[in-house]
Design an enzyme around this catalytic site. Sequence first.
Site, PDB file in Angstrom:
ATOM      1  N   GLY A  73       0.797  -1.217   0.000  1.00 10.91           N
ATOM      2  CA  GLY A  73       0.000   0.000   0.000  1.00 10.91           C
ATOM      3  C   GLY A  73       0.835   1.275   0.000  1.00 10.91           C
ATOM      4  O   GLY A  73       0.522   2.243  -0.706  1.00 10.91           O
ATOM      5  N   ASN A 154      -8.376   3.844   8.573  1.00  8.30           N
ATOM      6  CA  ASN A 154      -7.797   2.714   9.283  1.00  8.30           C
ATOM      7  C   ASN A 154      -8.035   2.737  10.786  1.00  8.30           C
ATOM      8  O   ASN A 154      -8.115   1.704  11.426  1.00  8.30           O
ATOM      9  CB  ASN A 154      -6.296   2.644   9.002  1.00  8.30           C
ATOM     10  CG  ASN A 154      -5.597   3.963   9.195  1.00  8.30           C
ATOM     11  OD1 ASN A 154      -6.058   5.006   8.709  1.00  8.30           O
ATOM     12  ND2 ASN A 154      -4.502   3.954   9.915  1.00  8.30           N
ATOM     13  N   GLN A 182      -7.627  -0.234   3.393  1.00  8.51           N
ATOM     14  CA  GLN A 182      -8.513  -0.817   4.409  1.00  8.51           C
ATOM     15  C   GLN A 182      -9.840  -1.305   3.822  1.00  8.51           C
ATOM     16  O   GLN A 182     -10.526  -2.119   4.429  1.00  8.51           O
ATOM     17  CB  GLN A 182      -8.809   0.219   5.514  1.00  8.51           C
ATOM     18  CG  GLN A 182      -7.617   0.599   6.357  1.00  8.51           C
ATOM     19  CD  GLN A 182      -7.163  -0.516   7.285  1.00  8.51           C
ATOM     20  OE1 GLN A 182      -7.926  -1.395   7.666  1.00  8.51           O
ATOM     21  NE2 GLN A 182      -5.894  -0.486   7.661  1.00  8.51           N
ATOM     22  N   SER A 202      -3.580  -3.362  -0.712  1.00  9.74           N
ATOM     23  CA  SER A 202      -2.529  -4.143  -0.068  1.00  9.74           C
ATOM     24  C   SER A 202      -3.011  -5.564   0.190  1.00  9.74           C
ATOM     25  O   SER A 202      -4.187  -5.790   0.482  1.00  9.74           O
ATOM     26  CB  SER A 202      -2.151  -3.464   1.247  1.00  9.74           C
ATOM     27  OG  SER A 202      -1.315  -4.311   1.992  1.00  9.74           O
ATOM     28  N   HIS A 204      -1.823  -7.786   2.606  1.00  9.96           N
ATOM     29  CA  HIS A 204      -1.859  -8.336   3.969  1.00  9.96           C
ATOM     30  C   HIS A 204      -3.048  -7.864   4.796  1.00  9.96           C
ATOM     31  O   HIS A 204      -3.237  -8.316   5.929  1.00  9.96           O
ATOM     32  CB  HIS A 204      -0.534  -8.082   4.696  1.00  9.96           C
ATOM     33  CG  HIS A 204      -0.338  -6.687   5.192  1.00  9.96           C
ATOM     34  ND1 HIS A 204      -0.448  -6.345   6.519  1.00  9.96           N
ATOM     35  CD2 HIS A 204      -0.063  -5.556   4.527  1.00  9.96           C
ATOM     36  CE1 HIS A 204      -0.220  -5.047   6.638  1.00  9.96           C
ATOM     37  NE2 HIS A 204       0.017  -4.550   5.448  1.00  9.96           N
ATOM     38  N   THR A 240      12.078  -7.841 -10.646  1.00 10.02           N
ATOM     39  CA  THR A 240      11.525  -9.173 -10.862  1.00 10.02           C
ATOM     40  C   THR A 240      10.291  -9.368  -9.994  1.00 10.02           C
ATOM     41  O   THR A 240      10.312  -9.071  -8.803  1.00 10.02           O
ATOM     42  CB  THR A 240      12.588 -10.250 -10.536  1.00 10.02           C
ATOM     43  OG1 THR A 240      13.674 -10.064 -11.425  1.00 10.02           O
ATOM     44  CG2 THR A 240      12.026 -11.662 -10.683  1.00 10.02           C
ATOM     45  N   CYS A 327       0.752   8.201  24.133  1.00 12.80           N
ATOM     46  CA  CYS A 327       1.837   7.409  24.698  1.00 12.80           C
ATOM     47  C   CYS A 327       2.233   6.277  23.784  1.00 12.80           C
ATOM     48  O   CYS A 327       3.334   5.750  23.876  1.00 12.80           O
ATOM     49  CB  CYS A 327       1.425   6.859  26.052  1.00 12.80           C
ATOM     50  SG  CYS A 327       1.220   8.159  27.244  1.00 12.80           S
TER      51      CYS A 327
END
Lengths: 388, 147
Positions: A73, A154, A182, A202, A204, A240, A327
């Site tokens: 992505g 996201n 997403q 993307s 994954h 490739t 944090c």
Amino acid sequence: MDNRIVYADNAATTQVDPRVIDKMLPYFSTGYGNASSLYALGQSAHTALEEARKNVAAVIGAQPREIFFTSGGTESDNYALRGMMHSRRAGGRRHLITTTIEHPAILQTCKALEKEGFRVTYLPVDHYGLVDLEALDKAICEDTLLVSVMAANNEIGTIEPIAEIGKLCHDRGVYFHTDAVQAYGHIPLDVQAMNIDLLSLSSHKINGPKGVGAIYIRSGLQPETFITGGGQEKGRRSGTENIPGIVGLGEAARLKQAEMAEESARVRALQRRLIDGVLRIPQTILTGHPTQRLPGNCSFAISAIEGESLVLFLDHEGVCASTGSACSTGSLDPSHVLMGIGLAHEVAHGSLRLTLGRFSTEEDVDHILEVLPRIVERLRSMSPVWKD
Amino acid sequence: MQYTEKVMDHLMHPRNVGELENANAIGEVGNMKCGDIMKMYMYINDDEIIQDVTFKTFGCGAAIATSSMATELVKGKSVKDAMQLTNQAVMEALDGLPPVKVHCSVLAEEAIRAALTDYYTRKGIDPVSVLGEPKHHDDEEEIPVID
């Protein structure tokens, strides 16, 4: 406490579907040929590559020749923005419009383009995270070349009015890119009906392998190539081809396409159950849009506690979750998305994102609903700002 | 970003949590905007020994762990010894903190000082005359990190 892992961070990444792995494995062992080679071993890799391209295209109603494989992505977003702004077709137009709640792959690329002298407008969003179409209409000016708005966010899962944005861009003669990392495979998208000129996706995030993705580029568009070399992907993206990864992406896309209706109905039911359950915790709010949201996204702000410690306690109970609290980011500011939708700092500190997916179960949801209220209560009992 | 085992232990099993009914020294530091608030409660006896100490903290894992460790380090100590507690000592006791979390240990040191300031103020003694001027942690990034 049992030792099970409840994975509720599917917006971060997903488990690779075993069916996808099965499809990929032969391309490591026996089918390892280079798709550019003339002999049969290479040609079988080439066939697999084109099969994957067809499957990736089908999900968004694109032509296979409009799909170009990338490393993911982030690369697709970089290619879309840098490539379009630098294209010969830009014809001197040096203005780009995006939103304040895009992924860093877009925002940081915009910052880099600004340093090069391009002009960028960052559109604000409302408290649900929705882009204001009127503001977009007003922002488009004579030298606007490209509009880039994510299909879905996201962090808070809000689905943007992509079809309306596409139509507006089309009517005003500017190109439209959407970061659909997403959204792709999770909600219906159609590049024709929605007037999308470029789209990033993307692997994954759809139960495919990491390190591979694609960009859809409308036929006839020529964004400037920035990875030069052996001329793979019709010269647009040299290197490739990652055949096992691309085969995995192709199969993941095919499965999403085939199972989208059924899977999203199932995940939406789990999402409802989880959101309803979490909102029973006092002084807890849902962030993002109540209905216009991705099937698996459940994002909250829980008052008087801080997101990072919450996520660490959840991990201790086997639950994988995320937060946009300051944090967790290592800065003093909570995530730009939570700030972008207008949350006060003190509210955003208690952010919790749980994202469900293909392998989430009712038992997972129930486990979260069992441990989360207990953890919140414990952290609130330690918190000097908690008042019943 | 990785926390040490000691930090995780103090986060999951924080020592001395809660309010202290007979507290005669209470200090609160931090603010909601930055996302860390630490409140320390102490009972200091007539021999100026910190007989009991508890805390309540809103904040990240490091904020909770440093509060917990700070209470352990000053419990049973004399006020004089507690005054010497530095954020370095808190970090060392936790086997280190990630660089972005160093400010949490500074907050813990300041919380102890705030409680002691309250103790002397209640007794009608100028806290600065005993504790000295507050230290300046102007650039937290420059505080060396213990790995």
